[in-house]
Design a protein around this motif. Structure first.
Motif, PDB file in Angstrom:
ATOM      1  N   PRO A  78       0.828  -1.195   0.000  1.00 51.81           N
ATOM      2  CA  PRO A  78       0.000   0.000   0.000  1.00 51.81           C
ATOM      3  C   PRO A  78       0.868   1.252   0.000  1.00 51.81           C
ATOM      4  CG  PRO A  78       0.079  -0.968   2.205  1.00 51.81           C
ATOM      5  CD  PRO A  78       0.825  -1.915   1.289  1.00 51.81           C
ATOM      6  N   ILE A  79       0.473   2.232  -0.811  1.00 55.66           N
ATOM      7  CA  ILE A  79       1.130   3.548  -0.750  1.00 55.66           C
ATOM      8  C   ILE A  79       0.384   4.346   0.324  1.00 55.66           C
ATOM      9  CG2 ILE A  79       1.722   5.651  -2.007  1.00 55.66           C
ATOM     10  CD1 ILE A  79       1.782   4.045  -4.587  1.00 55.66           C
ATOM     11  N   TYR A 105       3.856  11.242  -0.229  1.00 57.83           N
ATOM     12  CA  TYR A 105       2.749  12.212  -0.315  1.00 57.83           C
ATOM     13  C   TYR A 105       3.052  13.200  -1.426  1.00 57.83           C
ATOM     14  CZ  TYR A 105       5.579  15.718   2.106  1.00 57.83           C
ATOM     15  OH  TYR A 105       6.572  16.599   2.437  1.00 57.83           O
ATOM     16  N   ARG A 106       1.995  13.829  -1.916  1.00 54.94           N
ATOM     17  CA  ARG A 106       2.184  14.814  -2.982  1.00 54.94           C
ATOM     18  C   ARG A 106       2.442  16.183  -2.365  1.00 54.94           C
ATOM     19  NH1 ARG A 106      -2.274  14.759  -7.535  1.00 54.94           N
ATOM     20  NH2 ARG A 106      -3.471  15.848  -5.926  1.00 54.94           N
ATOM     21  N   ASP A 107       3.501  16.845  -2.834  1.00 56.15           N
ATOM     22  CA  ASP A 107       3.726  18.212  -2.393  1.00 56.15           C
ATOM     23  C   ASP A 107       2.528  19.053  -2.854  1.00 56.15           C
ATOM     24  OD1 ASP A 107       6.102  20.352  -1.681  1.00 56.15           O
ATOM     25  OD2 ASP A 107       4.675  21.098  -3.166  1.00 56.15           O
ATOM     26  N   PRO A 108       1.870  19.789  -1.920  1.00 58.31           N
ATOM     27  CA  PRO A 108       0.639  20.496  -2.308  1.00 58.31           C
ATOM     28  C   PRO A 108       0.864  21.548  -3.405  1.00 58.31           C
ATOM     29  CG  PRO A 108       1.033  20.635   0.075  1.00 58.31           C
ATOM     30  CD  PRO A 108       2.209  19.930  -0.515  1.00 58.31           C
ATOM     31  N   GLN A 109       2.089  22.124  -3.476  1.00 59.36           N
ATOM     32  CA  GLN A 109       2.344  23.145  -4.507  1.00 59.36           C
ATOM     33  C   GLN A 109       2.733  22.535  -5.854  1.00 59.36           C
ATOM     34  OE1 GLN A 109       3.083  24.578  -1.231  1.00 59.36           O
ATOM     35  NE2 GLN A 109       1.207  25.675  -1.822  1.00 59.36           N
ATOM     36  N   GLU A 115       8.920  11.059  -0.996  1.00 60.27           N
ATOM     37  CA  GLU A 115       8.980   9.756  -0.309  1.00 60.27           C
ATOM     38  C   GLU A 115       9.441   9.964   1.124  1.00 60.27           C
ATOM     39  OE1 GLU A 115      10.648   7.983  -4.436  1.00 60.27           O
ATOM     40  OE2 GLU A 115      11.534   7.169  -2.592  1.00 60.27           O
ATOM     41  N   TYR A 116       8.781   9.285   2.069  1.00 56.06           N
ATOM     42  CA  TYR A 116       9.196   9.446   3.464  1.00 56.06           C
ATOM     43  C   TYR A 116       9.320   8.134   4.223  1.00 56.06           C
ATOM     44  CZ  TYR A 116       4.155   9.098   4.382  1.00 56.06           C
ATOM     45  OH  TYR A 116       2.847   8.678   4.424  1.00 56.06           O
ATOM     46  N   ALA A 144       6.835   6.704  -8.563  1.00 61.22           N
ATOM     47  CA  ALA A 144       7.908   6.746  -7.554  1.00 61.22           C
ATOM     48  C   ALA A 144       7.968   5.412  -6.810  1.00 61.22           C
ATOM     49  CB  ALA A 144       7.664   7.898  -6.584  1.00 61.22           C
ATOM     50  N   ALA A 145       6.797   4.869  -6.465  1.00 61.48           N
ATOM     51  CA  ALA A 145       6.767   3.579  -5.757  1.00 61.48           C
ATOM     52  C   ALA A 145       7.318   2.465  -6.656  1.00 61.48           C
ATOM     53  CB  ALA A 145       5.328   3.259  -5.339  1.00 61.48           C
TER      54      ALA A 145
END
Ligand code: PRP
Ligand code: URA
Length: 211
Positions: A78-79, A105-109, A115-116, A144-145
Motif C-alpha cells: 500500500p502507498i 505524499y504529494r507536495d501540495p504546490q 517519499e518518506y 515513484a513507488a
C-alpha cells in the motif's frame, strides 16, 4: 477495456460500489467499508493468472491431483496513506500475503511525490507485488513507488488503483510499460489542484476522516 497498459474493470458490482464511494454524502465508515469491498472484488480479477501447481490431495473418497496456488510469495504494497484502506479487502482473498509499506505524499504546490518511508519484506524481489493506491492522478506517486520497488529487484509488479486519470495512464505507459495497471474507472481530467474530476475527492482524508 484497455488503454495502454491500463485495464478498466466494468463489472457491475465494481461500478456500483465505486459510484457509492464518489458520493460526497458517503460517511467515513461507509467509505472505508466500500474501499475494502472494491479492493476485494478487484483483486479477484487481478489474480486470475496467478501460477498454479499440481498437488496430490486425499478426499474422503480417494487420492487425486488438484491445482493449488504455487509457493511464489505475494507482497501487498500500500502507498501510504490511502493505500492502507485497501489492504484488509485484499487480504480477505490473499490472507498469507505479506505487506510492505511505502510512504509517499504529494507536495501540495508542485504535486510532485515526496517519499518518506519504505519497509519491505526481505524477499520482495522474488514476490509477485501488488501496489495498492485508490487514486492515480498525475501518476507521480505510483511511478515513484514502482521506481523504488524495481531498484530493489522486483520484476512482477501490478498496480491496483480505483480511479485513474488520463495523465497517470499516459505517464505509466511511458515510464513503466511492463507494469499492468488495474482500475475501476478512467475519469475525465485533473483540476487545477491535480485532483481527479469527477473523482471522489481526497481518498486519504475520506478513509481516515481527517477532513
Ligand atoms: C494521494 C493518493 C495517491 C496520490 C495520487 O495521496 O492516495 O497516493 O495522491 O496522486 P498522484 O497520482 O498525482 O501522485 P496523497 O498525496 O494525498 O497522500 P495521503 O494519502 O497521505 O493523503
Ligand atoms: N489524490 C486524491 O486523494 N484524490 C485525487 O483526486 C488526486 C490525488
Amino acid at each position: 477495456m484497455q488503454v495502454g497498459n491500463t485495464f478498466i474493470f466494468e463489472h457491475p458490482l465494481i461500478q456500483h460500489k465505486l459510484a457509492l464511494m464518489r458520493d460526497k454524502n458517503t460517511n467515513t465508515k461507509d467509505f472505508r467499508t466500500l474501499t475494502n469491498e472494491l479492493a476485494e472484488l478487484m483483486v479477484y480479477e487481478v489474480t486470475k493468472d496467478l501460477p498454479l501447481v499440481e498437488k496430490e490431495i486425499e478426499t474422503p473418497i480417494t487420492k487425486a491431483t488438484f491445482k493449488v496456488l504455487a509457493d511464489t510469495p505475494i507482497t501487498l504494497v500500500p502507498i501510504l496513506r490511502a493505500g492502507l484502506g485497501m489492504v484488509e479487502g485484499v487480504q480477505r482473498l490473499l490472507p498469507t500475503a505479506r505487506v510492505g509499506h511505502i510512504g509517499v505524499y504529494r507536495d501540495p504546490q508542485t504535486h510532485e511525490p515526496v517519499e518518506y518511508y519504505c519497509k519491505m519484506p526481505d524477499d520482495v524481489a522474488e514476490s509477485i507485488v501488488f501496489v495498492l493506491d485508490p487514486m492515480f492522478a498525475t501518476g507521480g506517486s505510483a511511478c515513484a513507488a514502482l521506481d523504488l520497488l524495481k531498484a530493489r529487484g522486483c520484476k512482477d509488479l501490478r498496480m491496483v488503483c480505483m480511479v485513474a486519470a488520463p495523465p497517470a495512464v499516459e505517464r505509466i505507459a511511458k515510464e513503466h510499460p511492463d507494469v499492468p495497471v488495474y482500475c475501476a474507472a478512467l475519469d475525465e481530467c485533473l483540476n487545477e489542484n491535480a485532483y481527479i474530476v469527477p473523482g471522489l475527492g481526497d481518498a486519504g482524508d475520506r478513509i481516515f476522516g481527517t477532513k
